[in-house]
Motif scaffolding. Structure first.
Motif, short mmCIF file in Angstrom:
data_model
loop_
_atom_site.label_atom_id
_atom_site.label_comp_id
_atom_site.label_asym_id
_atom_site.label_seq_id
_atom_site.Cartn_x
_atom_site.Cartn_y
_atom_site.Cartn_z
N MET A 251 0.82 -1.20 0.00
CA MET A 251 0.00 0.00 0.00
C MET A 251 0.87 1.26 0.00
SD MET A 251 -2.82 -1.39 2.75
CE MET A 251 -3.54 0.22 3.04
N HIS A 252 1.94 1.26 0.77
CA HIS A 252 2.83 2.41 0.79
C HIS A 252 3.56 2.56 -0.55
CE1 HIS A 252 2.33 2.23 5.22
NE2 HIS A 252 2.52 3.53 5.12
N ARG A 253 3.89 1.44 -1.16
CA ARG A 253 4.53 1.54 -2.48
C ARG A 253 3.57 2.17 -3.50
NH1 ARG A 253 6.84 -3.54 -1.03
NH2 ARG A 253 5.12 -4.66 -2.05
N SER A 254 2.30 1.78 -3.42
CA SER A 254 1.31 2.37 -4.34
C SER A 254 1.15 3.86 -4.09
CB SER A 254 -0.04 1.66 -4.17
OG SER A 254 0.06 0.28 -4.49
N LEU A 255 1.14 4.26 -2.81
CA LEU A 255 1.05 5.68 -2.51
C LEU A 255 2.27 6.43 -3.03
CD1 LEU A 255 -0.35 5.71 1.15
CD2 LEU A 255 -1.51 6.53 -0.89
N ALA A 256 3.46 5.84 -2.86
CA ALA A 256 4.68 6.50 -3.31
C ALA A 256 4.70 6.67 -4.82
CB ALA A 256 5.90 5.71 -2.84
N GLU A 257 4.14 5.71 -5.54
CA GLU A 257 4.10 5.81 -6.99
C GLU A 257 3.24 6.98 -7.46
OE1 GLU A 257 2.71 2.02 -8.21
OE2 GLU A 257 4.60 0.97 -7.80
N GLY A 258 2.28 7.41 -6.62
CA GLY A 258 1.41 8.51 -7.01
C GLY A 258 1.82 9.86 -6.45
N PHE A 259 2.99 9.93 -5.77
CA PHE A 259 3.42 11.19 -5.18
C PHE A 259 3.53 12.30 -6.23
CE2 PHE A 259 5.71 9.31 -1.22
CZ PHE A 259 4.48 9.14 -0.62
N ASP A 260 4.25 12.02 -7.30
CA ASP A 260 4.47 13.05 -8.32
C ASP A 260 3.20 13.32 -9.11
OD1 ASP A 260 7.13 13.28 -7.58
OD2 ASP A 260 7.79 11.71 -8.96
N ARG A 261 2.47 12.26 -9.43
CA ARG A 261 1.28 12.42 -10.26
C ARG A 261 0.22 13.26 -9.56
NH1 ARG A 261 -2.47 7.47 -12.66
NH2 ARG A 261 -4.03 8.81 -13.68
#
Length: 386
Positions: A251-261
């Motif tokens: 879940m944290h990896r998914s959140l991190a992937e959307g940081f920039d977007r």
């Protein structure tokens, strides 16, 4: 970057619900209250707290959820405006009413109604749906109790649905209200605070499991027969805890992937990474607990087998010694029986016996008894019976 539309303007799905469509299997709520309600009570009865925040400060808390949604629509154009609604064990009708106010996706709403979901993170357009499992450890019962919370976050709203006493979202709300700078970062700040509260709640569970594992190790090497059952039961609790904690990493990896977007604030990113570090530490400890319990179970099985082998050896030795004693007793019984038989024959009170008046009759009987006894003694000695 396209301008975000206020949540209150999102189109509400007015068509047939998903379970009513042809060919789709219905989803059933696990909440028994929904099966007995002819008319659900107003959604306000399940609202723990609902408020509007502007720049991280509480500006209004309408008693009616629809009033809050209307207030949210009017203040949406203002930078930093956010609505936060907290529900506690709502019925299906209550949750659907709240979903219509905030335009939530029907699939996420169905998951929230059914509850008992695995921890997960899903995106529905600009809405984020997160399922978290809070945990607390009951030391007396050696049981991990779980609470489930569903979090919906949109561009400027947060809707939390709690199905158990834990986690304490009231404390989370107070913490954020005491830190307006953090709360001003928006719905993701609320999601961070809830995740942080859940992960922090794992620490006492980890400590309780570690303490019980230490006690089990002592039990195992003390030879306590109840250790095996305790290992098995604690292993089940560790597995359940692992199922709640390990999904947090993805879940944290998914959140991190959307940081920039999604333009996540840099300070909030640091906070989320800190939660991810804590969740990783918990997951690693839980993995270690499971391996330790497997190892302890193997050691316990080995020690039990050794004790059984030792017991069998003692029984075998006792049985062998008993057999040796039986052979000795039988040998002496045979030696004593031979002269007794001869004496019994010559002791019969018959008038006409060939050797009765023979001069050498008595010496002959004595010699026969002694000789037969010595012969039997020699035979038994040769066969190690004596």
């Amino acid at each position: 970057m396209p301008q975000r539309r206020p949540l209150g303007w999102f189109p509400v799905r007015r068509g047939p619900r998903r379970q009513e469509r042809r060919g789709d299997a219905p989803e059933y709520s696990l909440d028994p209250r929904a099966d007995h309600e002819e008319q659900a009570p107003p959604v306000q009865q399940s609202v723990i707290d609902a408020a509007l925040y502007v720049d991280g400060r509480r500006t209004g808390a309408p008693a009616d959820l629809s009033d809050l949604a209307e207030l949210h629509r009017r203040t949406y154009a203002r930078q930093g405006a956010m609505a936060w609604v907290g529900l506690y064990r709502p019925s299906a009708a209550q949750l659907v009413a709240a979903a219509e106010e905030f335009g939530l996706h029907e699939l996420a709403v169905e998951d929230a109604i059914v509850a008992h979901q695995r921890p997960k993170l899903e995106r529905y357009g600009q809405t984020l749906f997160v399922v978290l499992k809070a945990a607390r450890y009951l030391d007396e019962e050696e049981e991990v109790r779980f609470g489930e919370v569903h979090v919906f976050t949109g561009p400027r709203f947060v809707l939390t649905v709690r199905h158990a006493e834990a986690p304490d979202l009231t404390a989370v709300r107070r913490r954020l209200e005491d830190d307006p700078g953090l709360l001003a970062l928006g719905p993701e700040a609320v999601l961070y605070a809830i995740m942080d509260s859940v992960v922090d709640g794992y620490a006492p569970v980890v400590a309780g499991l570690q303490n019980d594992i230490d006690e089990i190790e002592t039990q195992v090497f003390d030879g306590d027969p109840a250790a095996s059952r305790r290992i098995y039961e604690l292993s089940r609790e560790v597995i359940e805890f692992q199922r709640a904690a390990r999904p947090l990493l993805s879940m944290h990896r998914s959140l991190a992937e959307g940081f920039d977007r999604y333009g996540t604030d840099e300070e909030l990113r640091r906070h989320l990474r800190d939660v991810a570090d804590h969740a990783t530490a918990v997951a690693e400890r839980v993995d270690g607990f499971r391996q330790m319990l497997q190892g302890i179970l193997q050691v316990n099985a080995t020690l039990v087998s050794q004790r059984q082998n030792e017991e069998m050896r003692r029984l075998t030795e006792a049985s062998y010694q008993q057999g040796e004693n039986t052979k000795k007793i039988s040998a002496w019984a045979a030696i004593l029986f031979a002269p007794s038989l001869i004496a019994a024959v010559y002791g019969m009170n018959f008038t006409h016996m060939p050797e009765l008046h023979w001069v050498f009759g008595y010496p002959m009987a004595v010699v026969l008894m002694v000789g037969l006894s010595l012969t039997l003694y020699a035979v038994f000695r040769m066969r190690d019976w004596m």
